[in-house]
Design a protein around this motif. Structure first.
Motif, short mmCIF file in Angstrom:
data_model
loop_
_atom_site.label_atom_id
_atom_site.label_comp_id
_atom_site.label_asym_id
_atom_site.label_seq_id
_atom_site.Cartn_x
_atom_site.Cartn_y
_atom_site.Cartn_z
N THR A 4 0.83 -1.21 0.00
CA THR A 4 0.00 0.00 0.00
C THR A 4 0.86 1.25 0.00
OG1 THR A 4 -0.23 -0.12 2.40
CG2 THR A 4 -2.03 -1.04 1.09
N ASP A 5 2.03 1.21 0.65
CA ASP A 5 2.94 2.36 0.62
C ASP A 5 3.44 2.60 -0.80
OD1 ASP A 5 2.64 2.70 3.35
OD2 ASP A 5 4.50 1.60 3.83
N GLN A 6 3.80 1.52 -1.49
CA GLN A 6 4.26 1.63 -2.88
C GLN A 6 3.15 2.15 -3.78
OE1 GLN A 6 5.64 -2.37 -3.57
NE2 GLN A 6 7.77 -1.78 -3.24
N TRP A 10 3.18 5.63 -5.87
CA TRP A 10 2.92 5.59 -7.31
C TRP A 10 1.80 6.57 -7.68
CZ3 TRP A 10 4.97 4.75 -11.73
CH2 TRP A 10 4.21 4.46 -12.86
N ILE A 11 0.73 6.58 -6.91
CA ILE A 11 -0.40 7.47 -7.17
C ILE A 11 0.03 8.93 -7.00
CG2 ILE A 11 -2.67 8.22 -6.34
CD1 ILE A 11 -3.24 5.20 -5.80
N LYS A 12 0.82 9.21 -5.97
CA LYS A 12 1.32 10.58 -5.77
C LYS A 12 2.19 11.02 -6.94
CE LYS A 12 1.03 10.60 -0.77
NZ LYS A 12 1.74 10.63 0.50
N ALA A 13 3.01 10.11 -7.45
CA ALA A 13 3.87 10.42 -8.60
C ALA A 13 3.01 10.70 -9.84
CB ALA A 13 4.84 9.28 -8.87
N PHE A 124 -6.19 -2.46 -12.42
CA PHE A 124 -6.99 -1.49 -11.69
C PHE A 124 -7.34 -1.96 -10.28
CE2 PHE A 124 -7.33 -0.25 -16.03
CZ PHE A 124 -7.27 1.13 -15.95
N ARG A 125 -6.76 -3.06 -9.86
CA ARG A 125 -6.97 -3.52 -8.49
C ARG A 125 -5.91 -2.90 -7.61
NH1 ARG A 125 -7.32 -9.32 -10.54
NH2 ARG A 125 -9.39 -9.32 -11.43
N VAL A 126 -6.34 -2.22 -6.58
CA VAL A 126 -5.39 -1.60 -5.65
C VAL A 126 -5.47 -2.29 -4.31
CG1 VAL A 126 -4.75 0.55 -4.53
CG2 VAL A 126 -5.63 0.58 -6.84
#
Length: 126
Positions: A4-6, A10-13, A124-126
């Motif tokens: 979840t941290d990764q 990734w989403i922030k990037a 698309f699975r998070v």
């Protein structure tokens, strides 16, 4: 680093890349034509618009996966506002065909998103 941290990193990037691209497109769209860098390829103007908004939409859809409709609508309005702003610069001019090319890029990104969701749903699975 946990999964979840990764994912969050990734989403922030992606969000940062999306907003950086939005700002870059806005600045480049309002510069005098003479101030723009020479094109790497001799593309037709409308194709450049479509490609630019395809990239923006793809980044936006990835960054804001649960708000793709909002991203598409926002980008359509953004493209229209760029054309309106160009009409008032004195060195650029607004063109409805450019805006329609922007919309084509957004539509192509939506089609690409639908194909990816259909054939690679695991992405698309998070």
């Amino acid at each position: 680093m946990h999964h979840t941290d990764q994912t969050n990193l990734w989403i922030k990037a992606l969000i940062l890349a999306f907003w950086a691209a939005v700002v870059a497109v806005g600045i480049l769209s309002l510069l005098p034509v003479e101030a723009l860098p020479s094109p790497l390829l001799n593309w037709w103007d409308k194709a450049q618009h479509a490609l630019g908004f395809l990239v923006l939409a793809t980044l936006g859809f990835a960054a804001f996966a649960k708000k793709t409709t909002l991203v598409a609508v926002w980008l359509a309005i953004y493209g229209m506002l760029i054309e309106l702003a160009q009409a008032f610069t004195g060195w650029r001019y607004g063109d409805i065909m450019d805006w329609l090319s922007d919309l084509a890029g957004i539509a192509l990104a939506m089609i690409l998103l639908a194909v990816i969701q259909k054939y690679w749903p695991a992405l698309f699975r998070v």
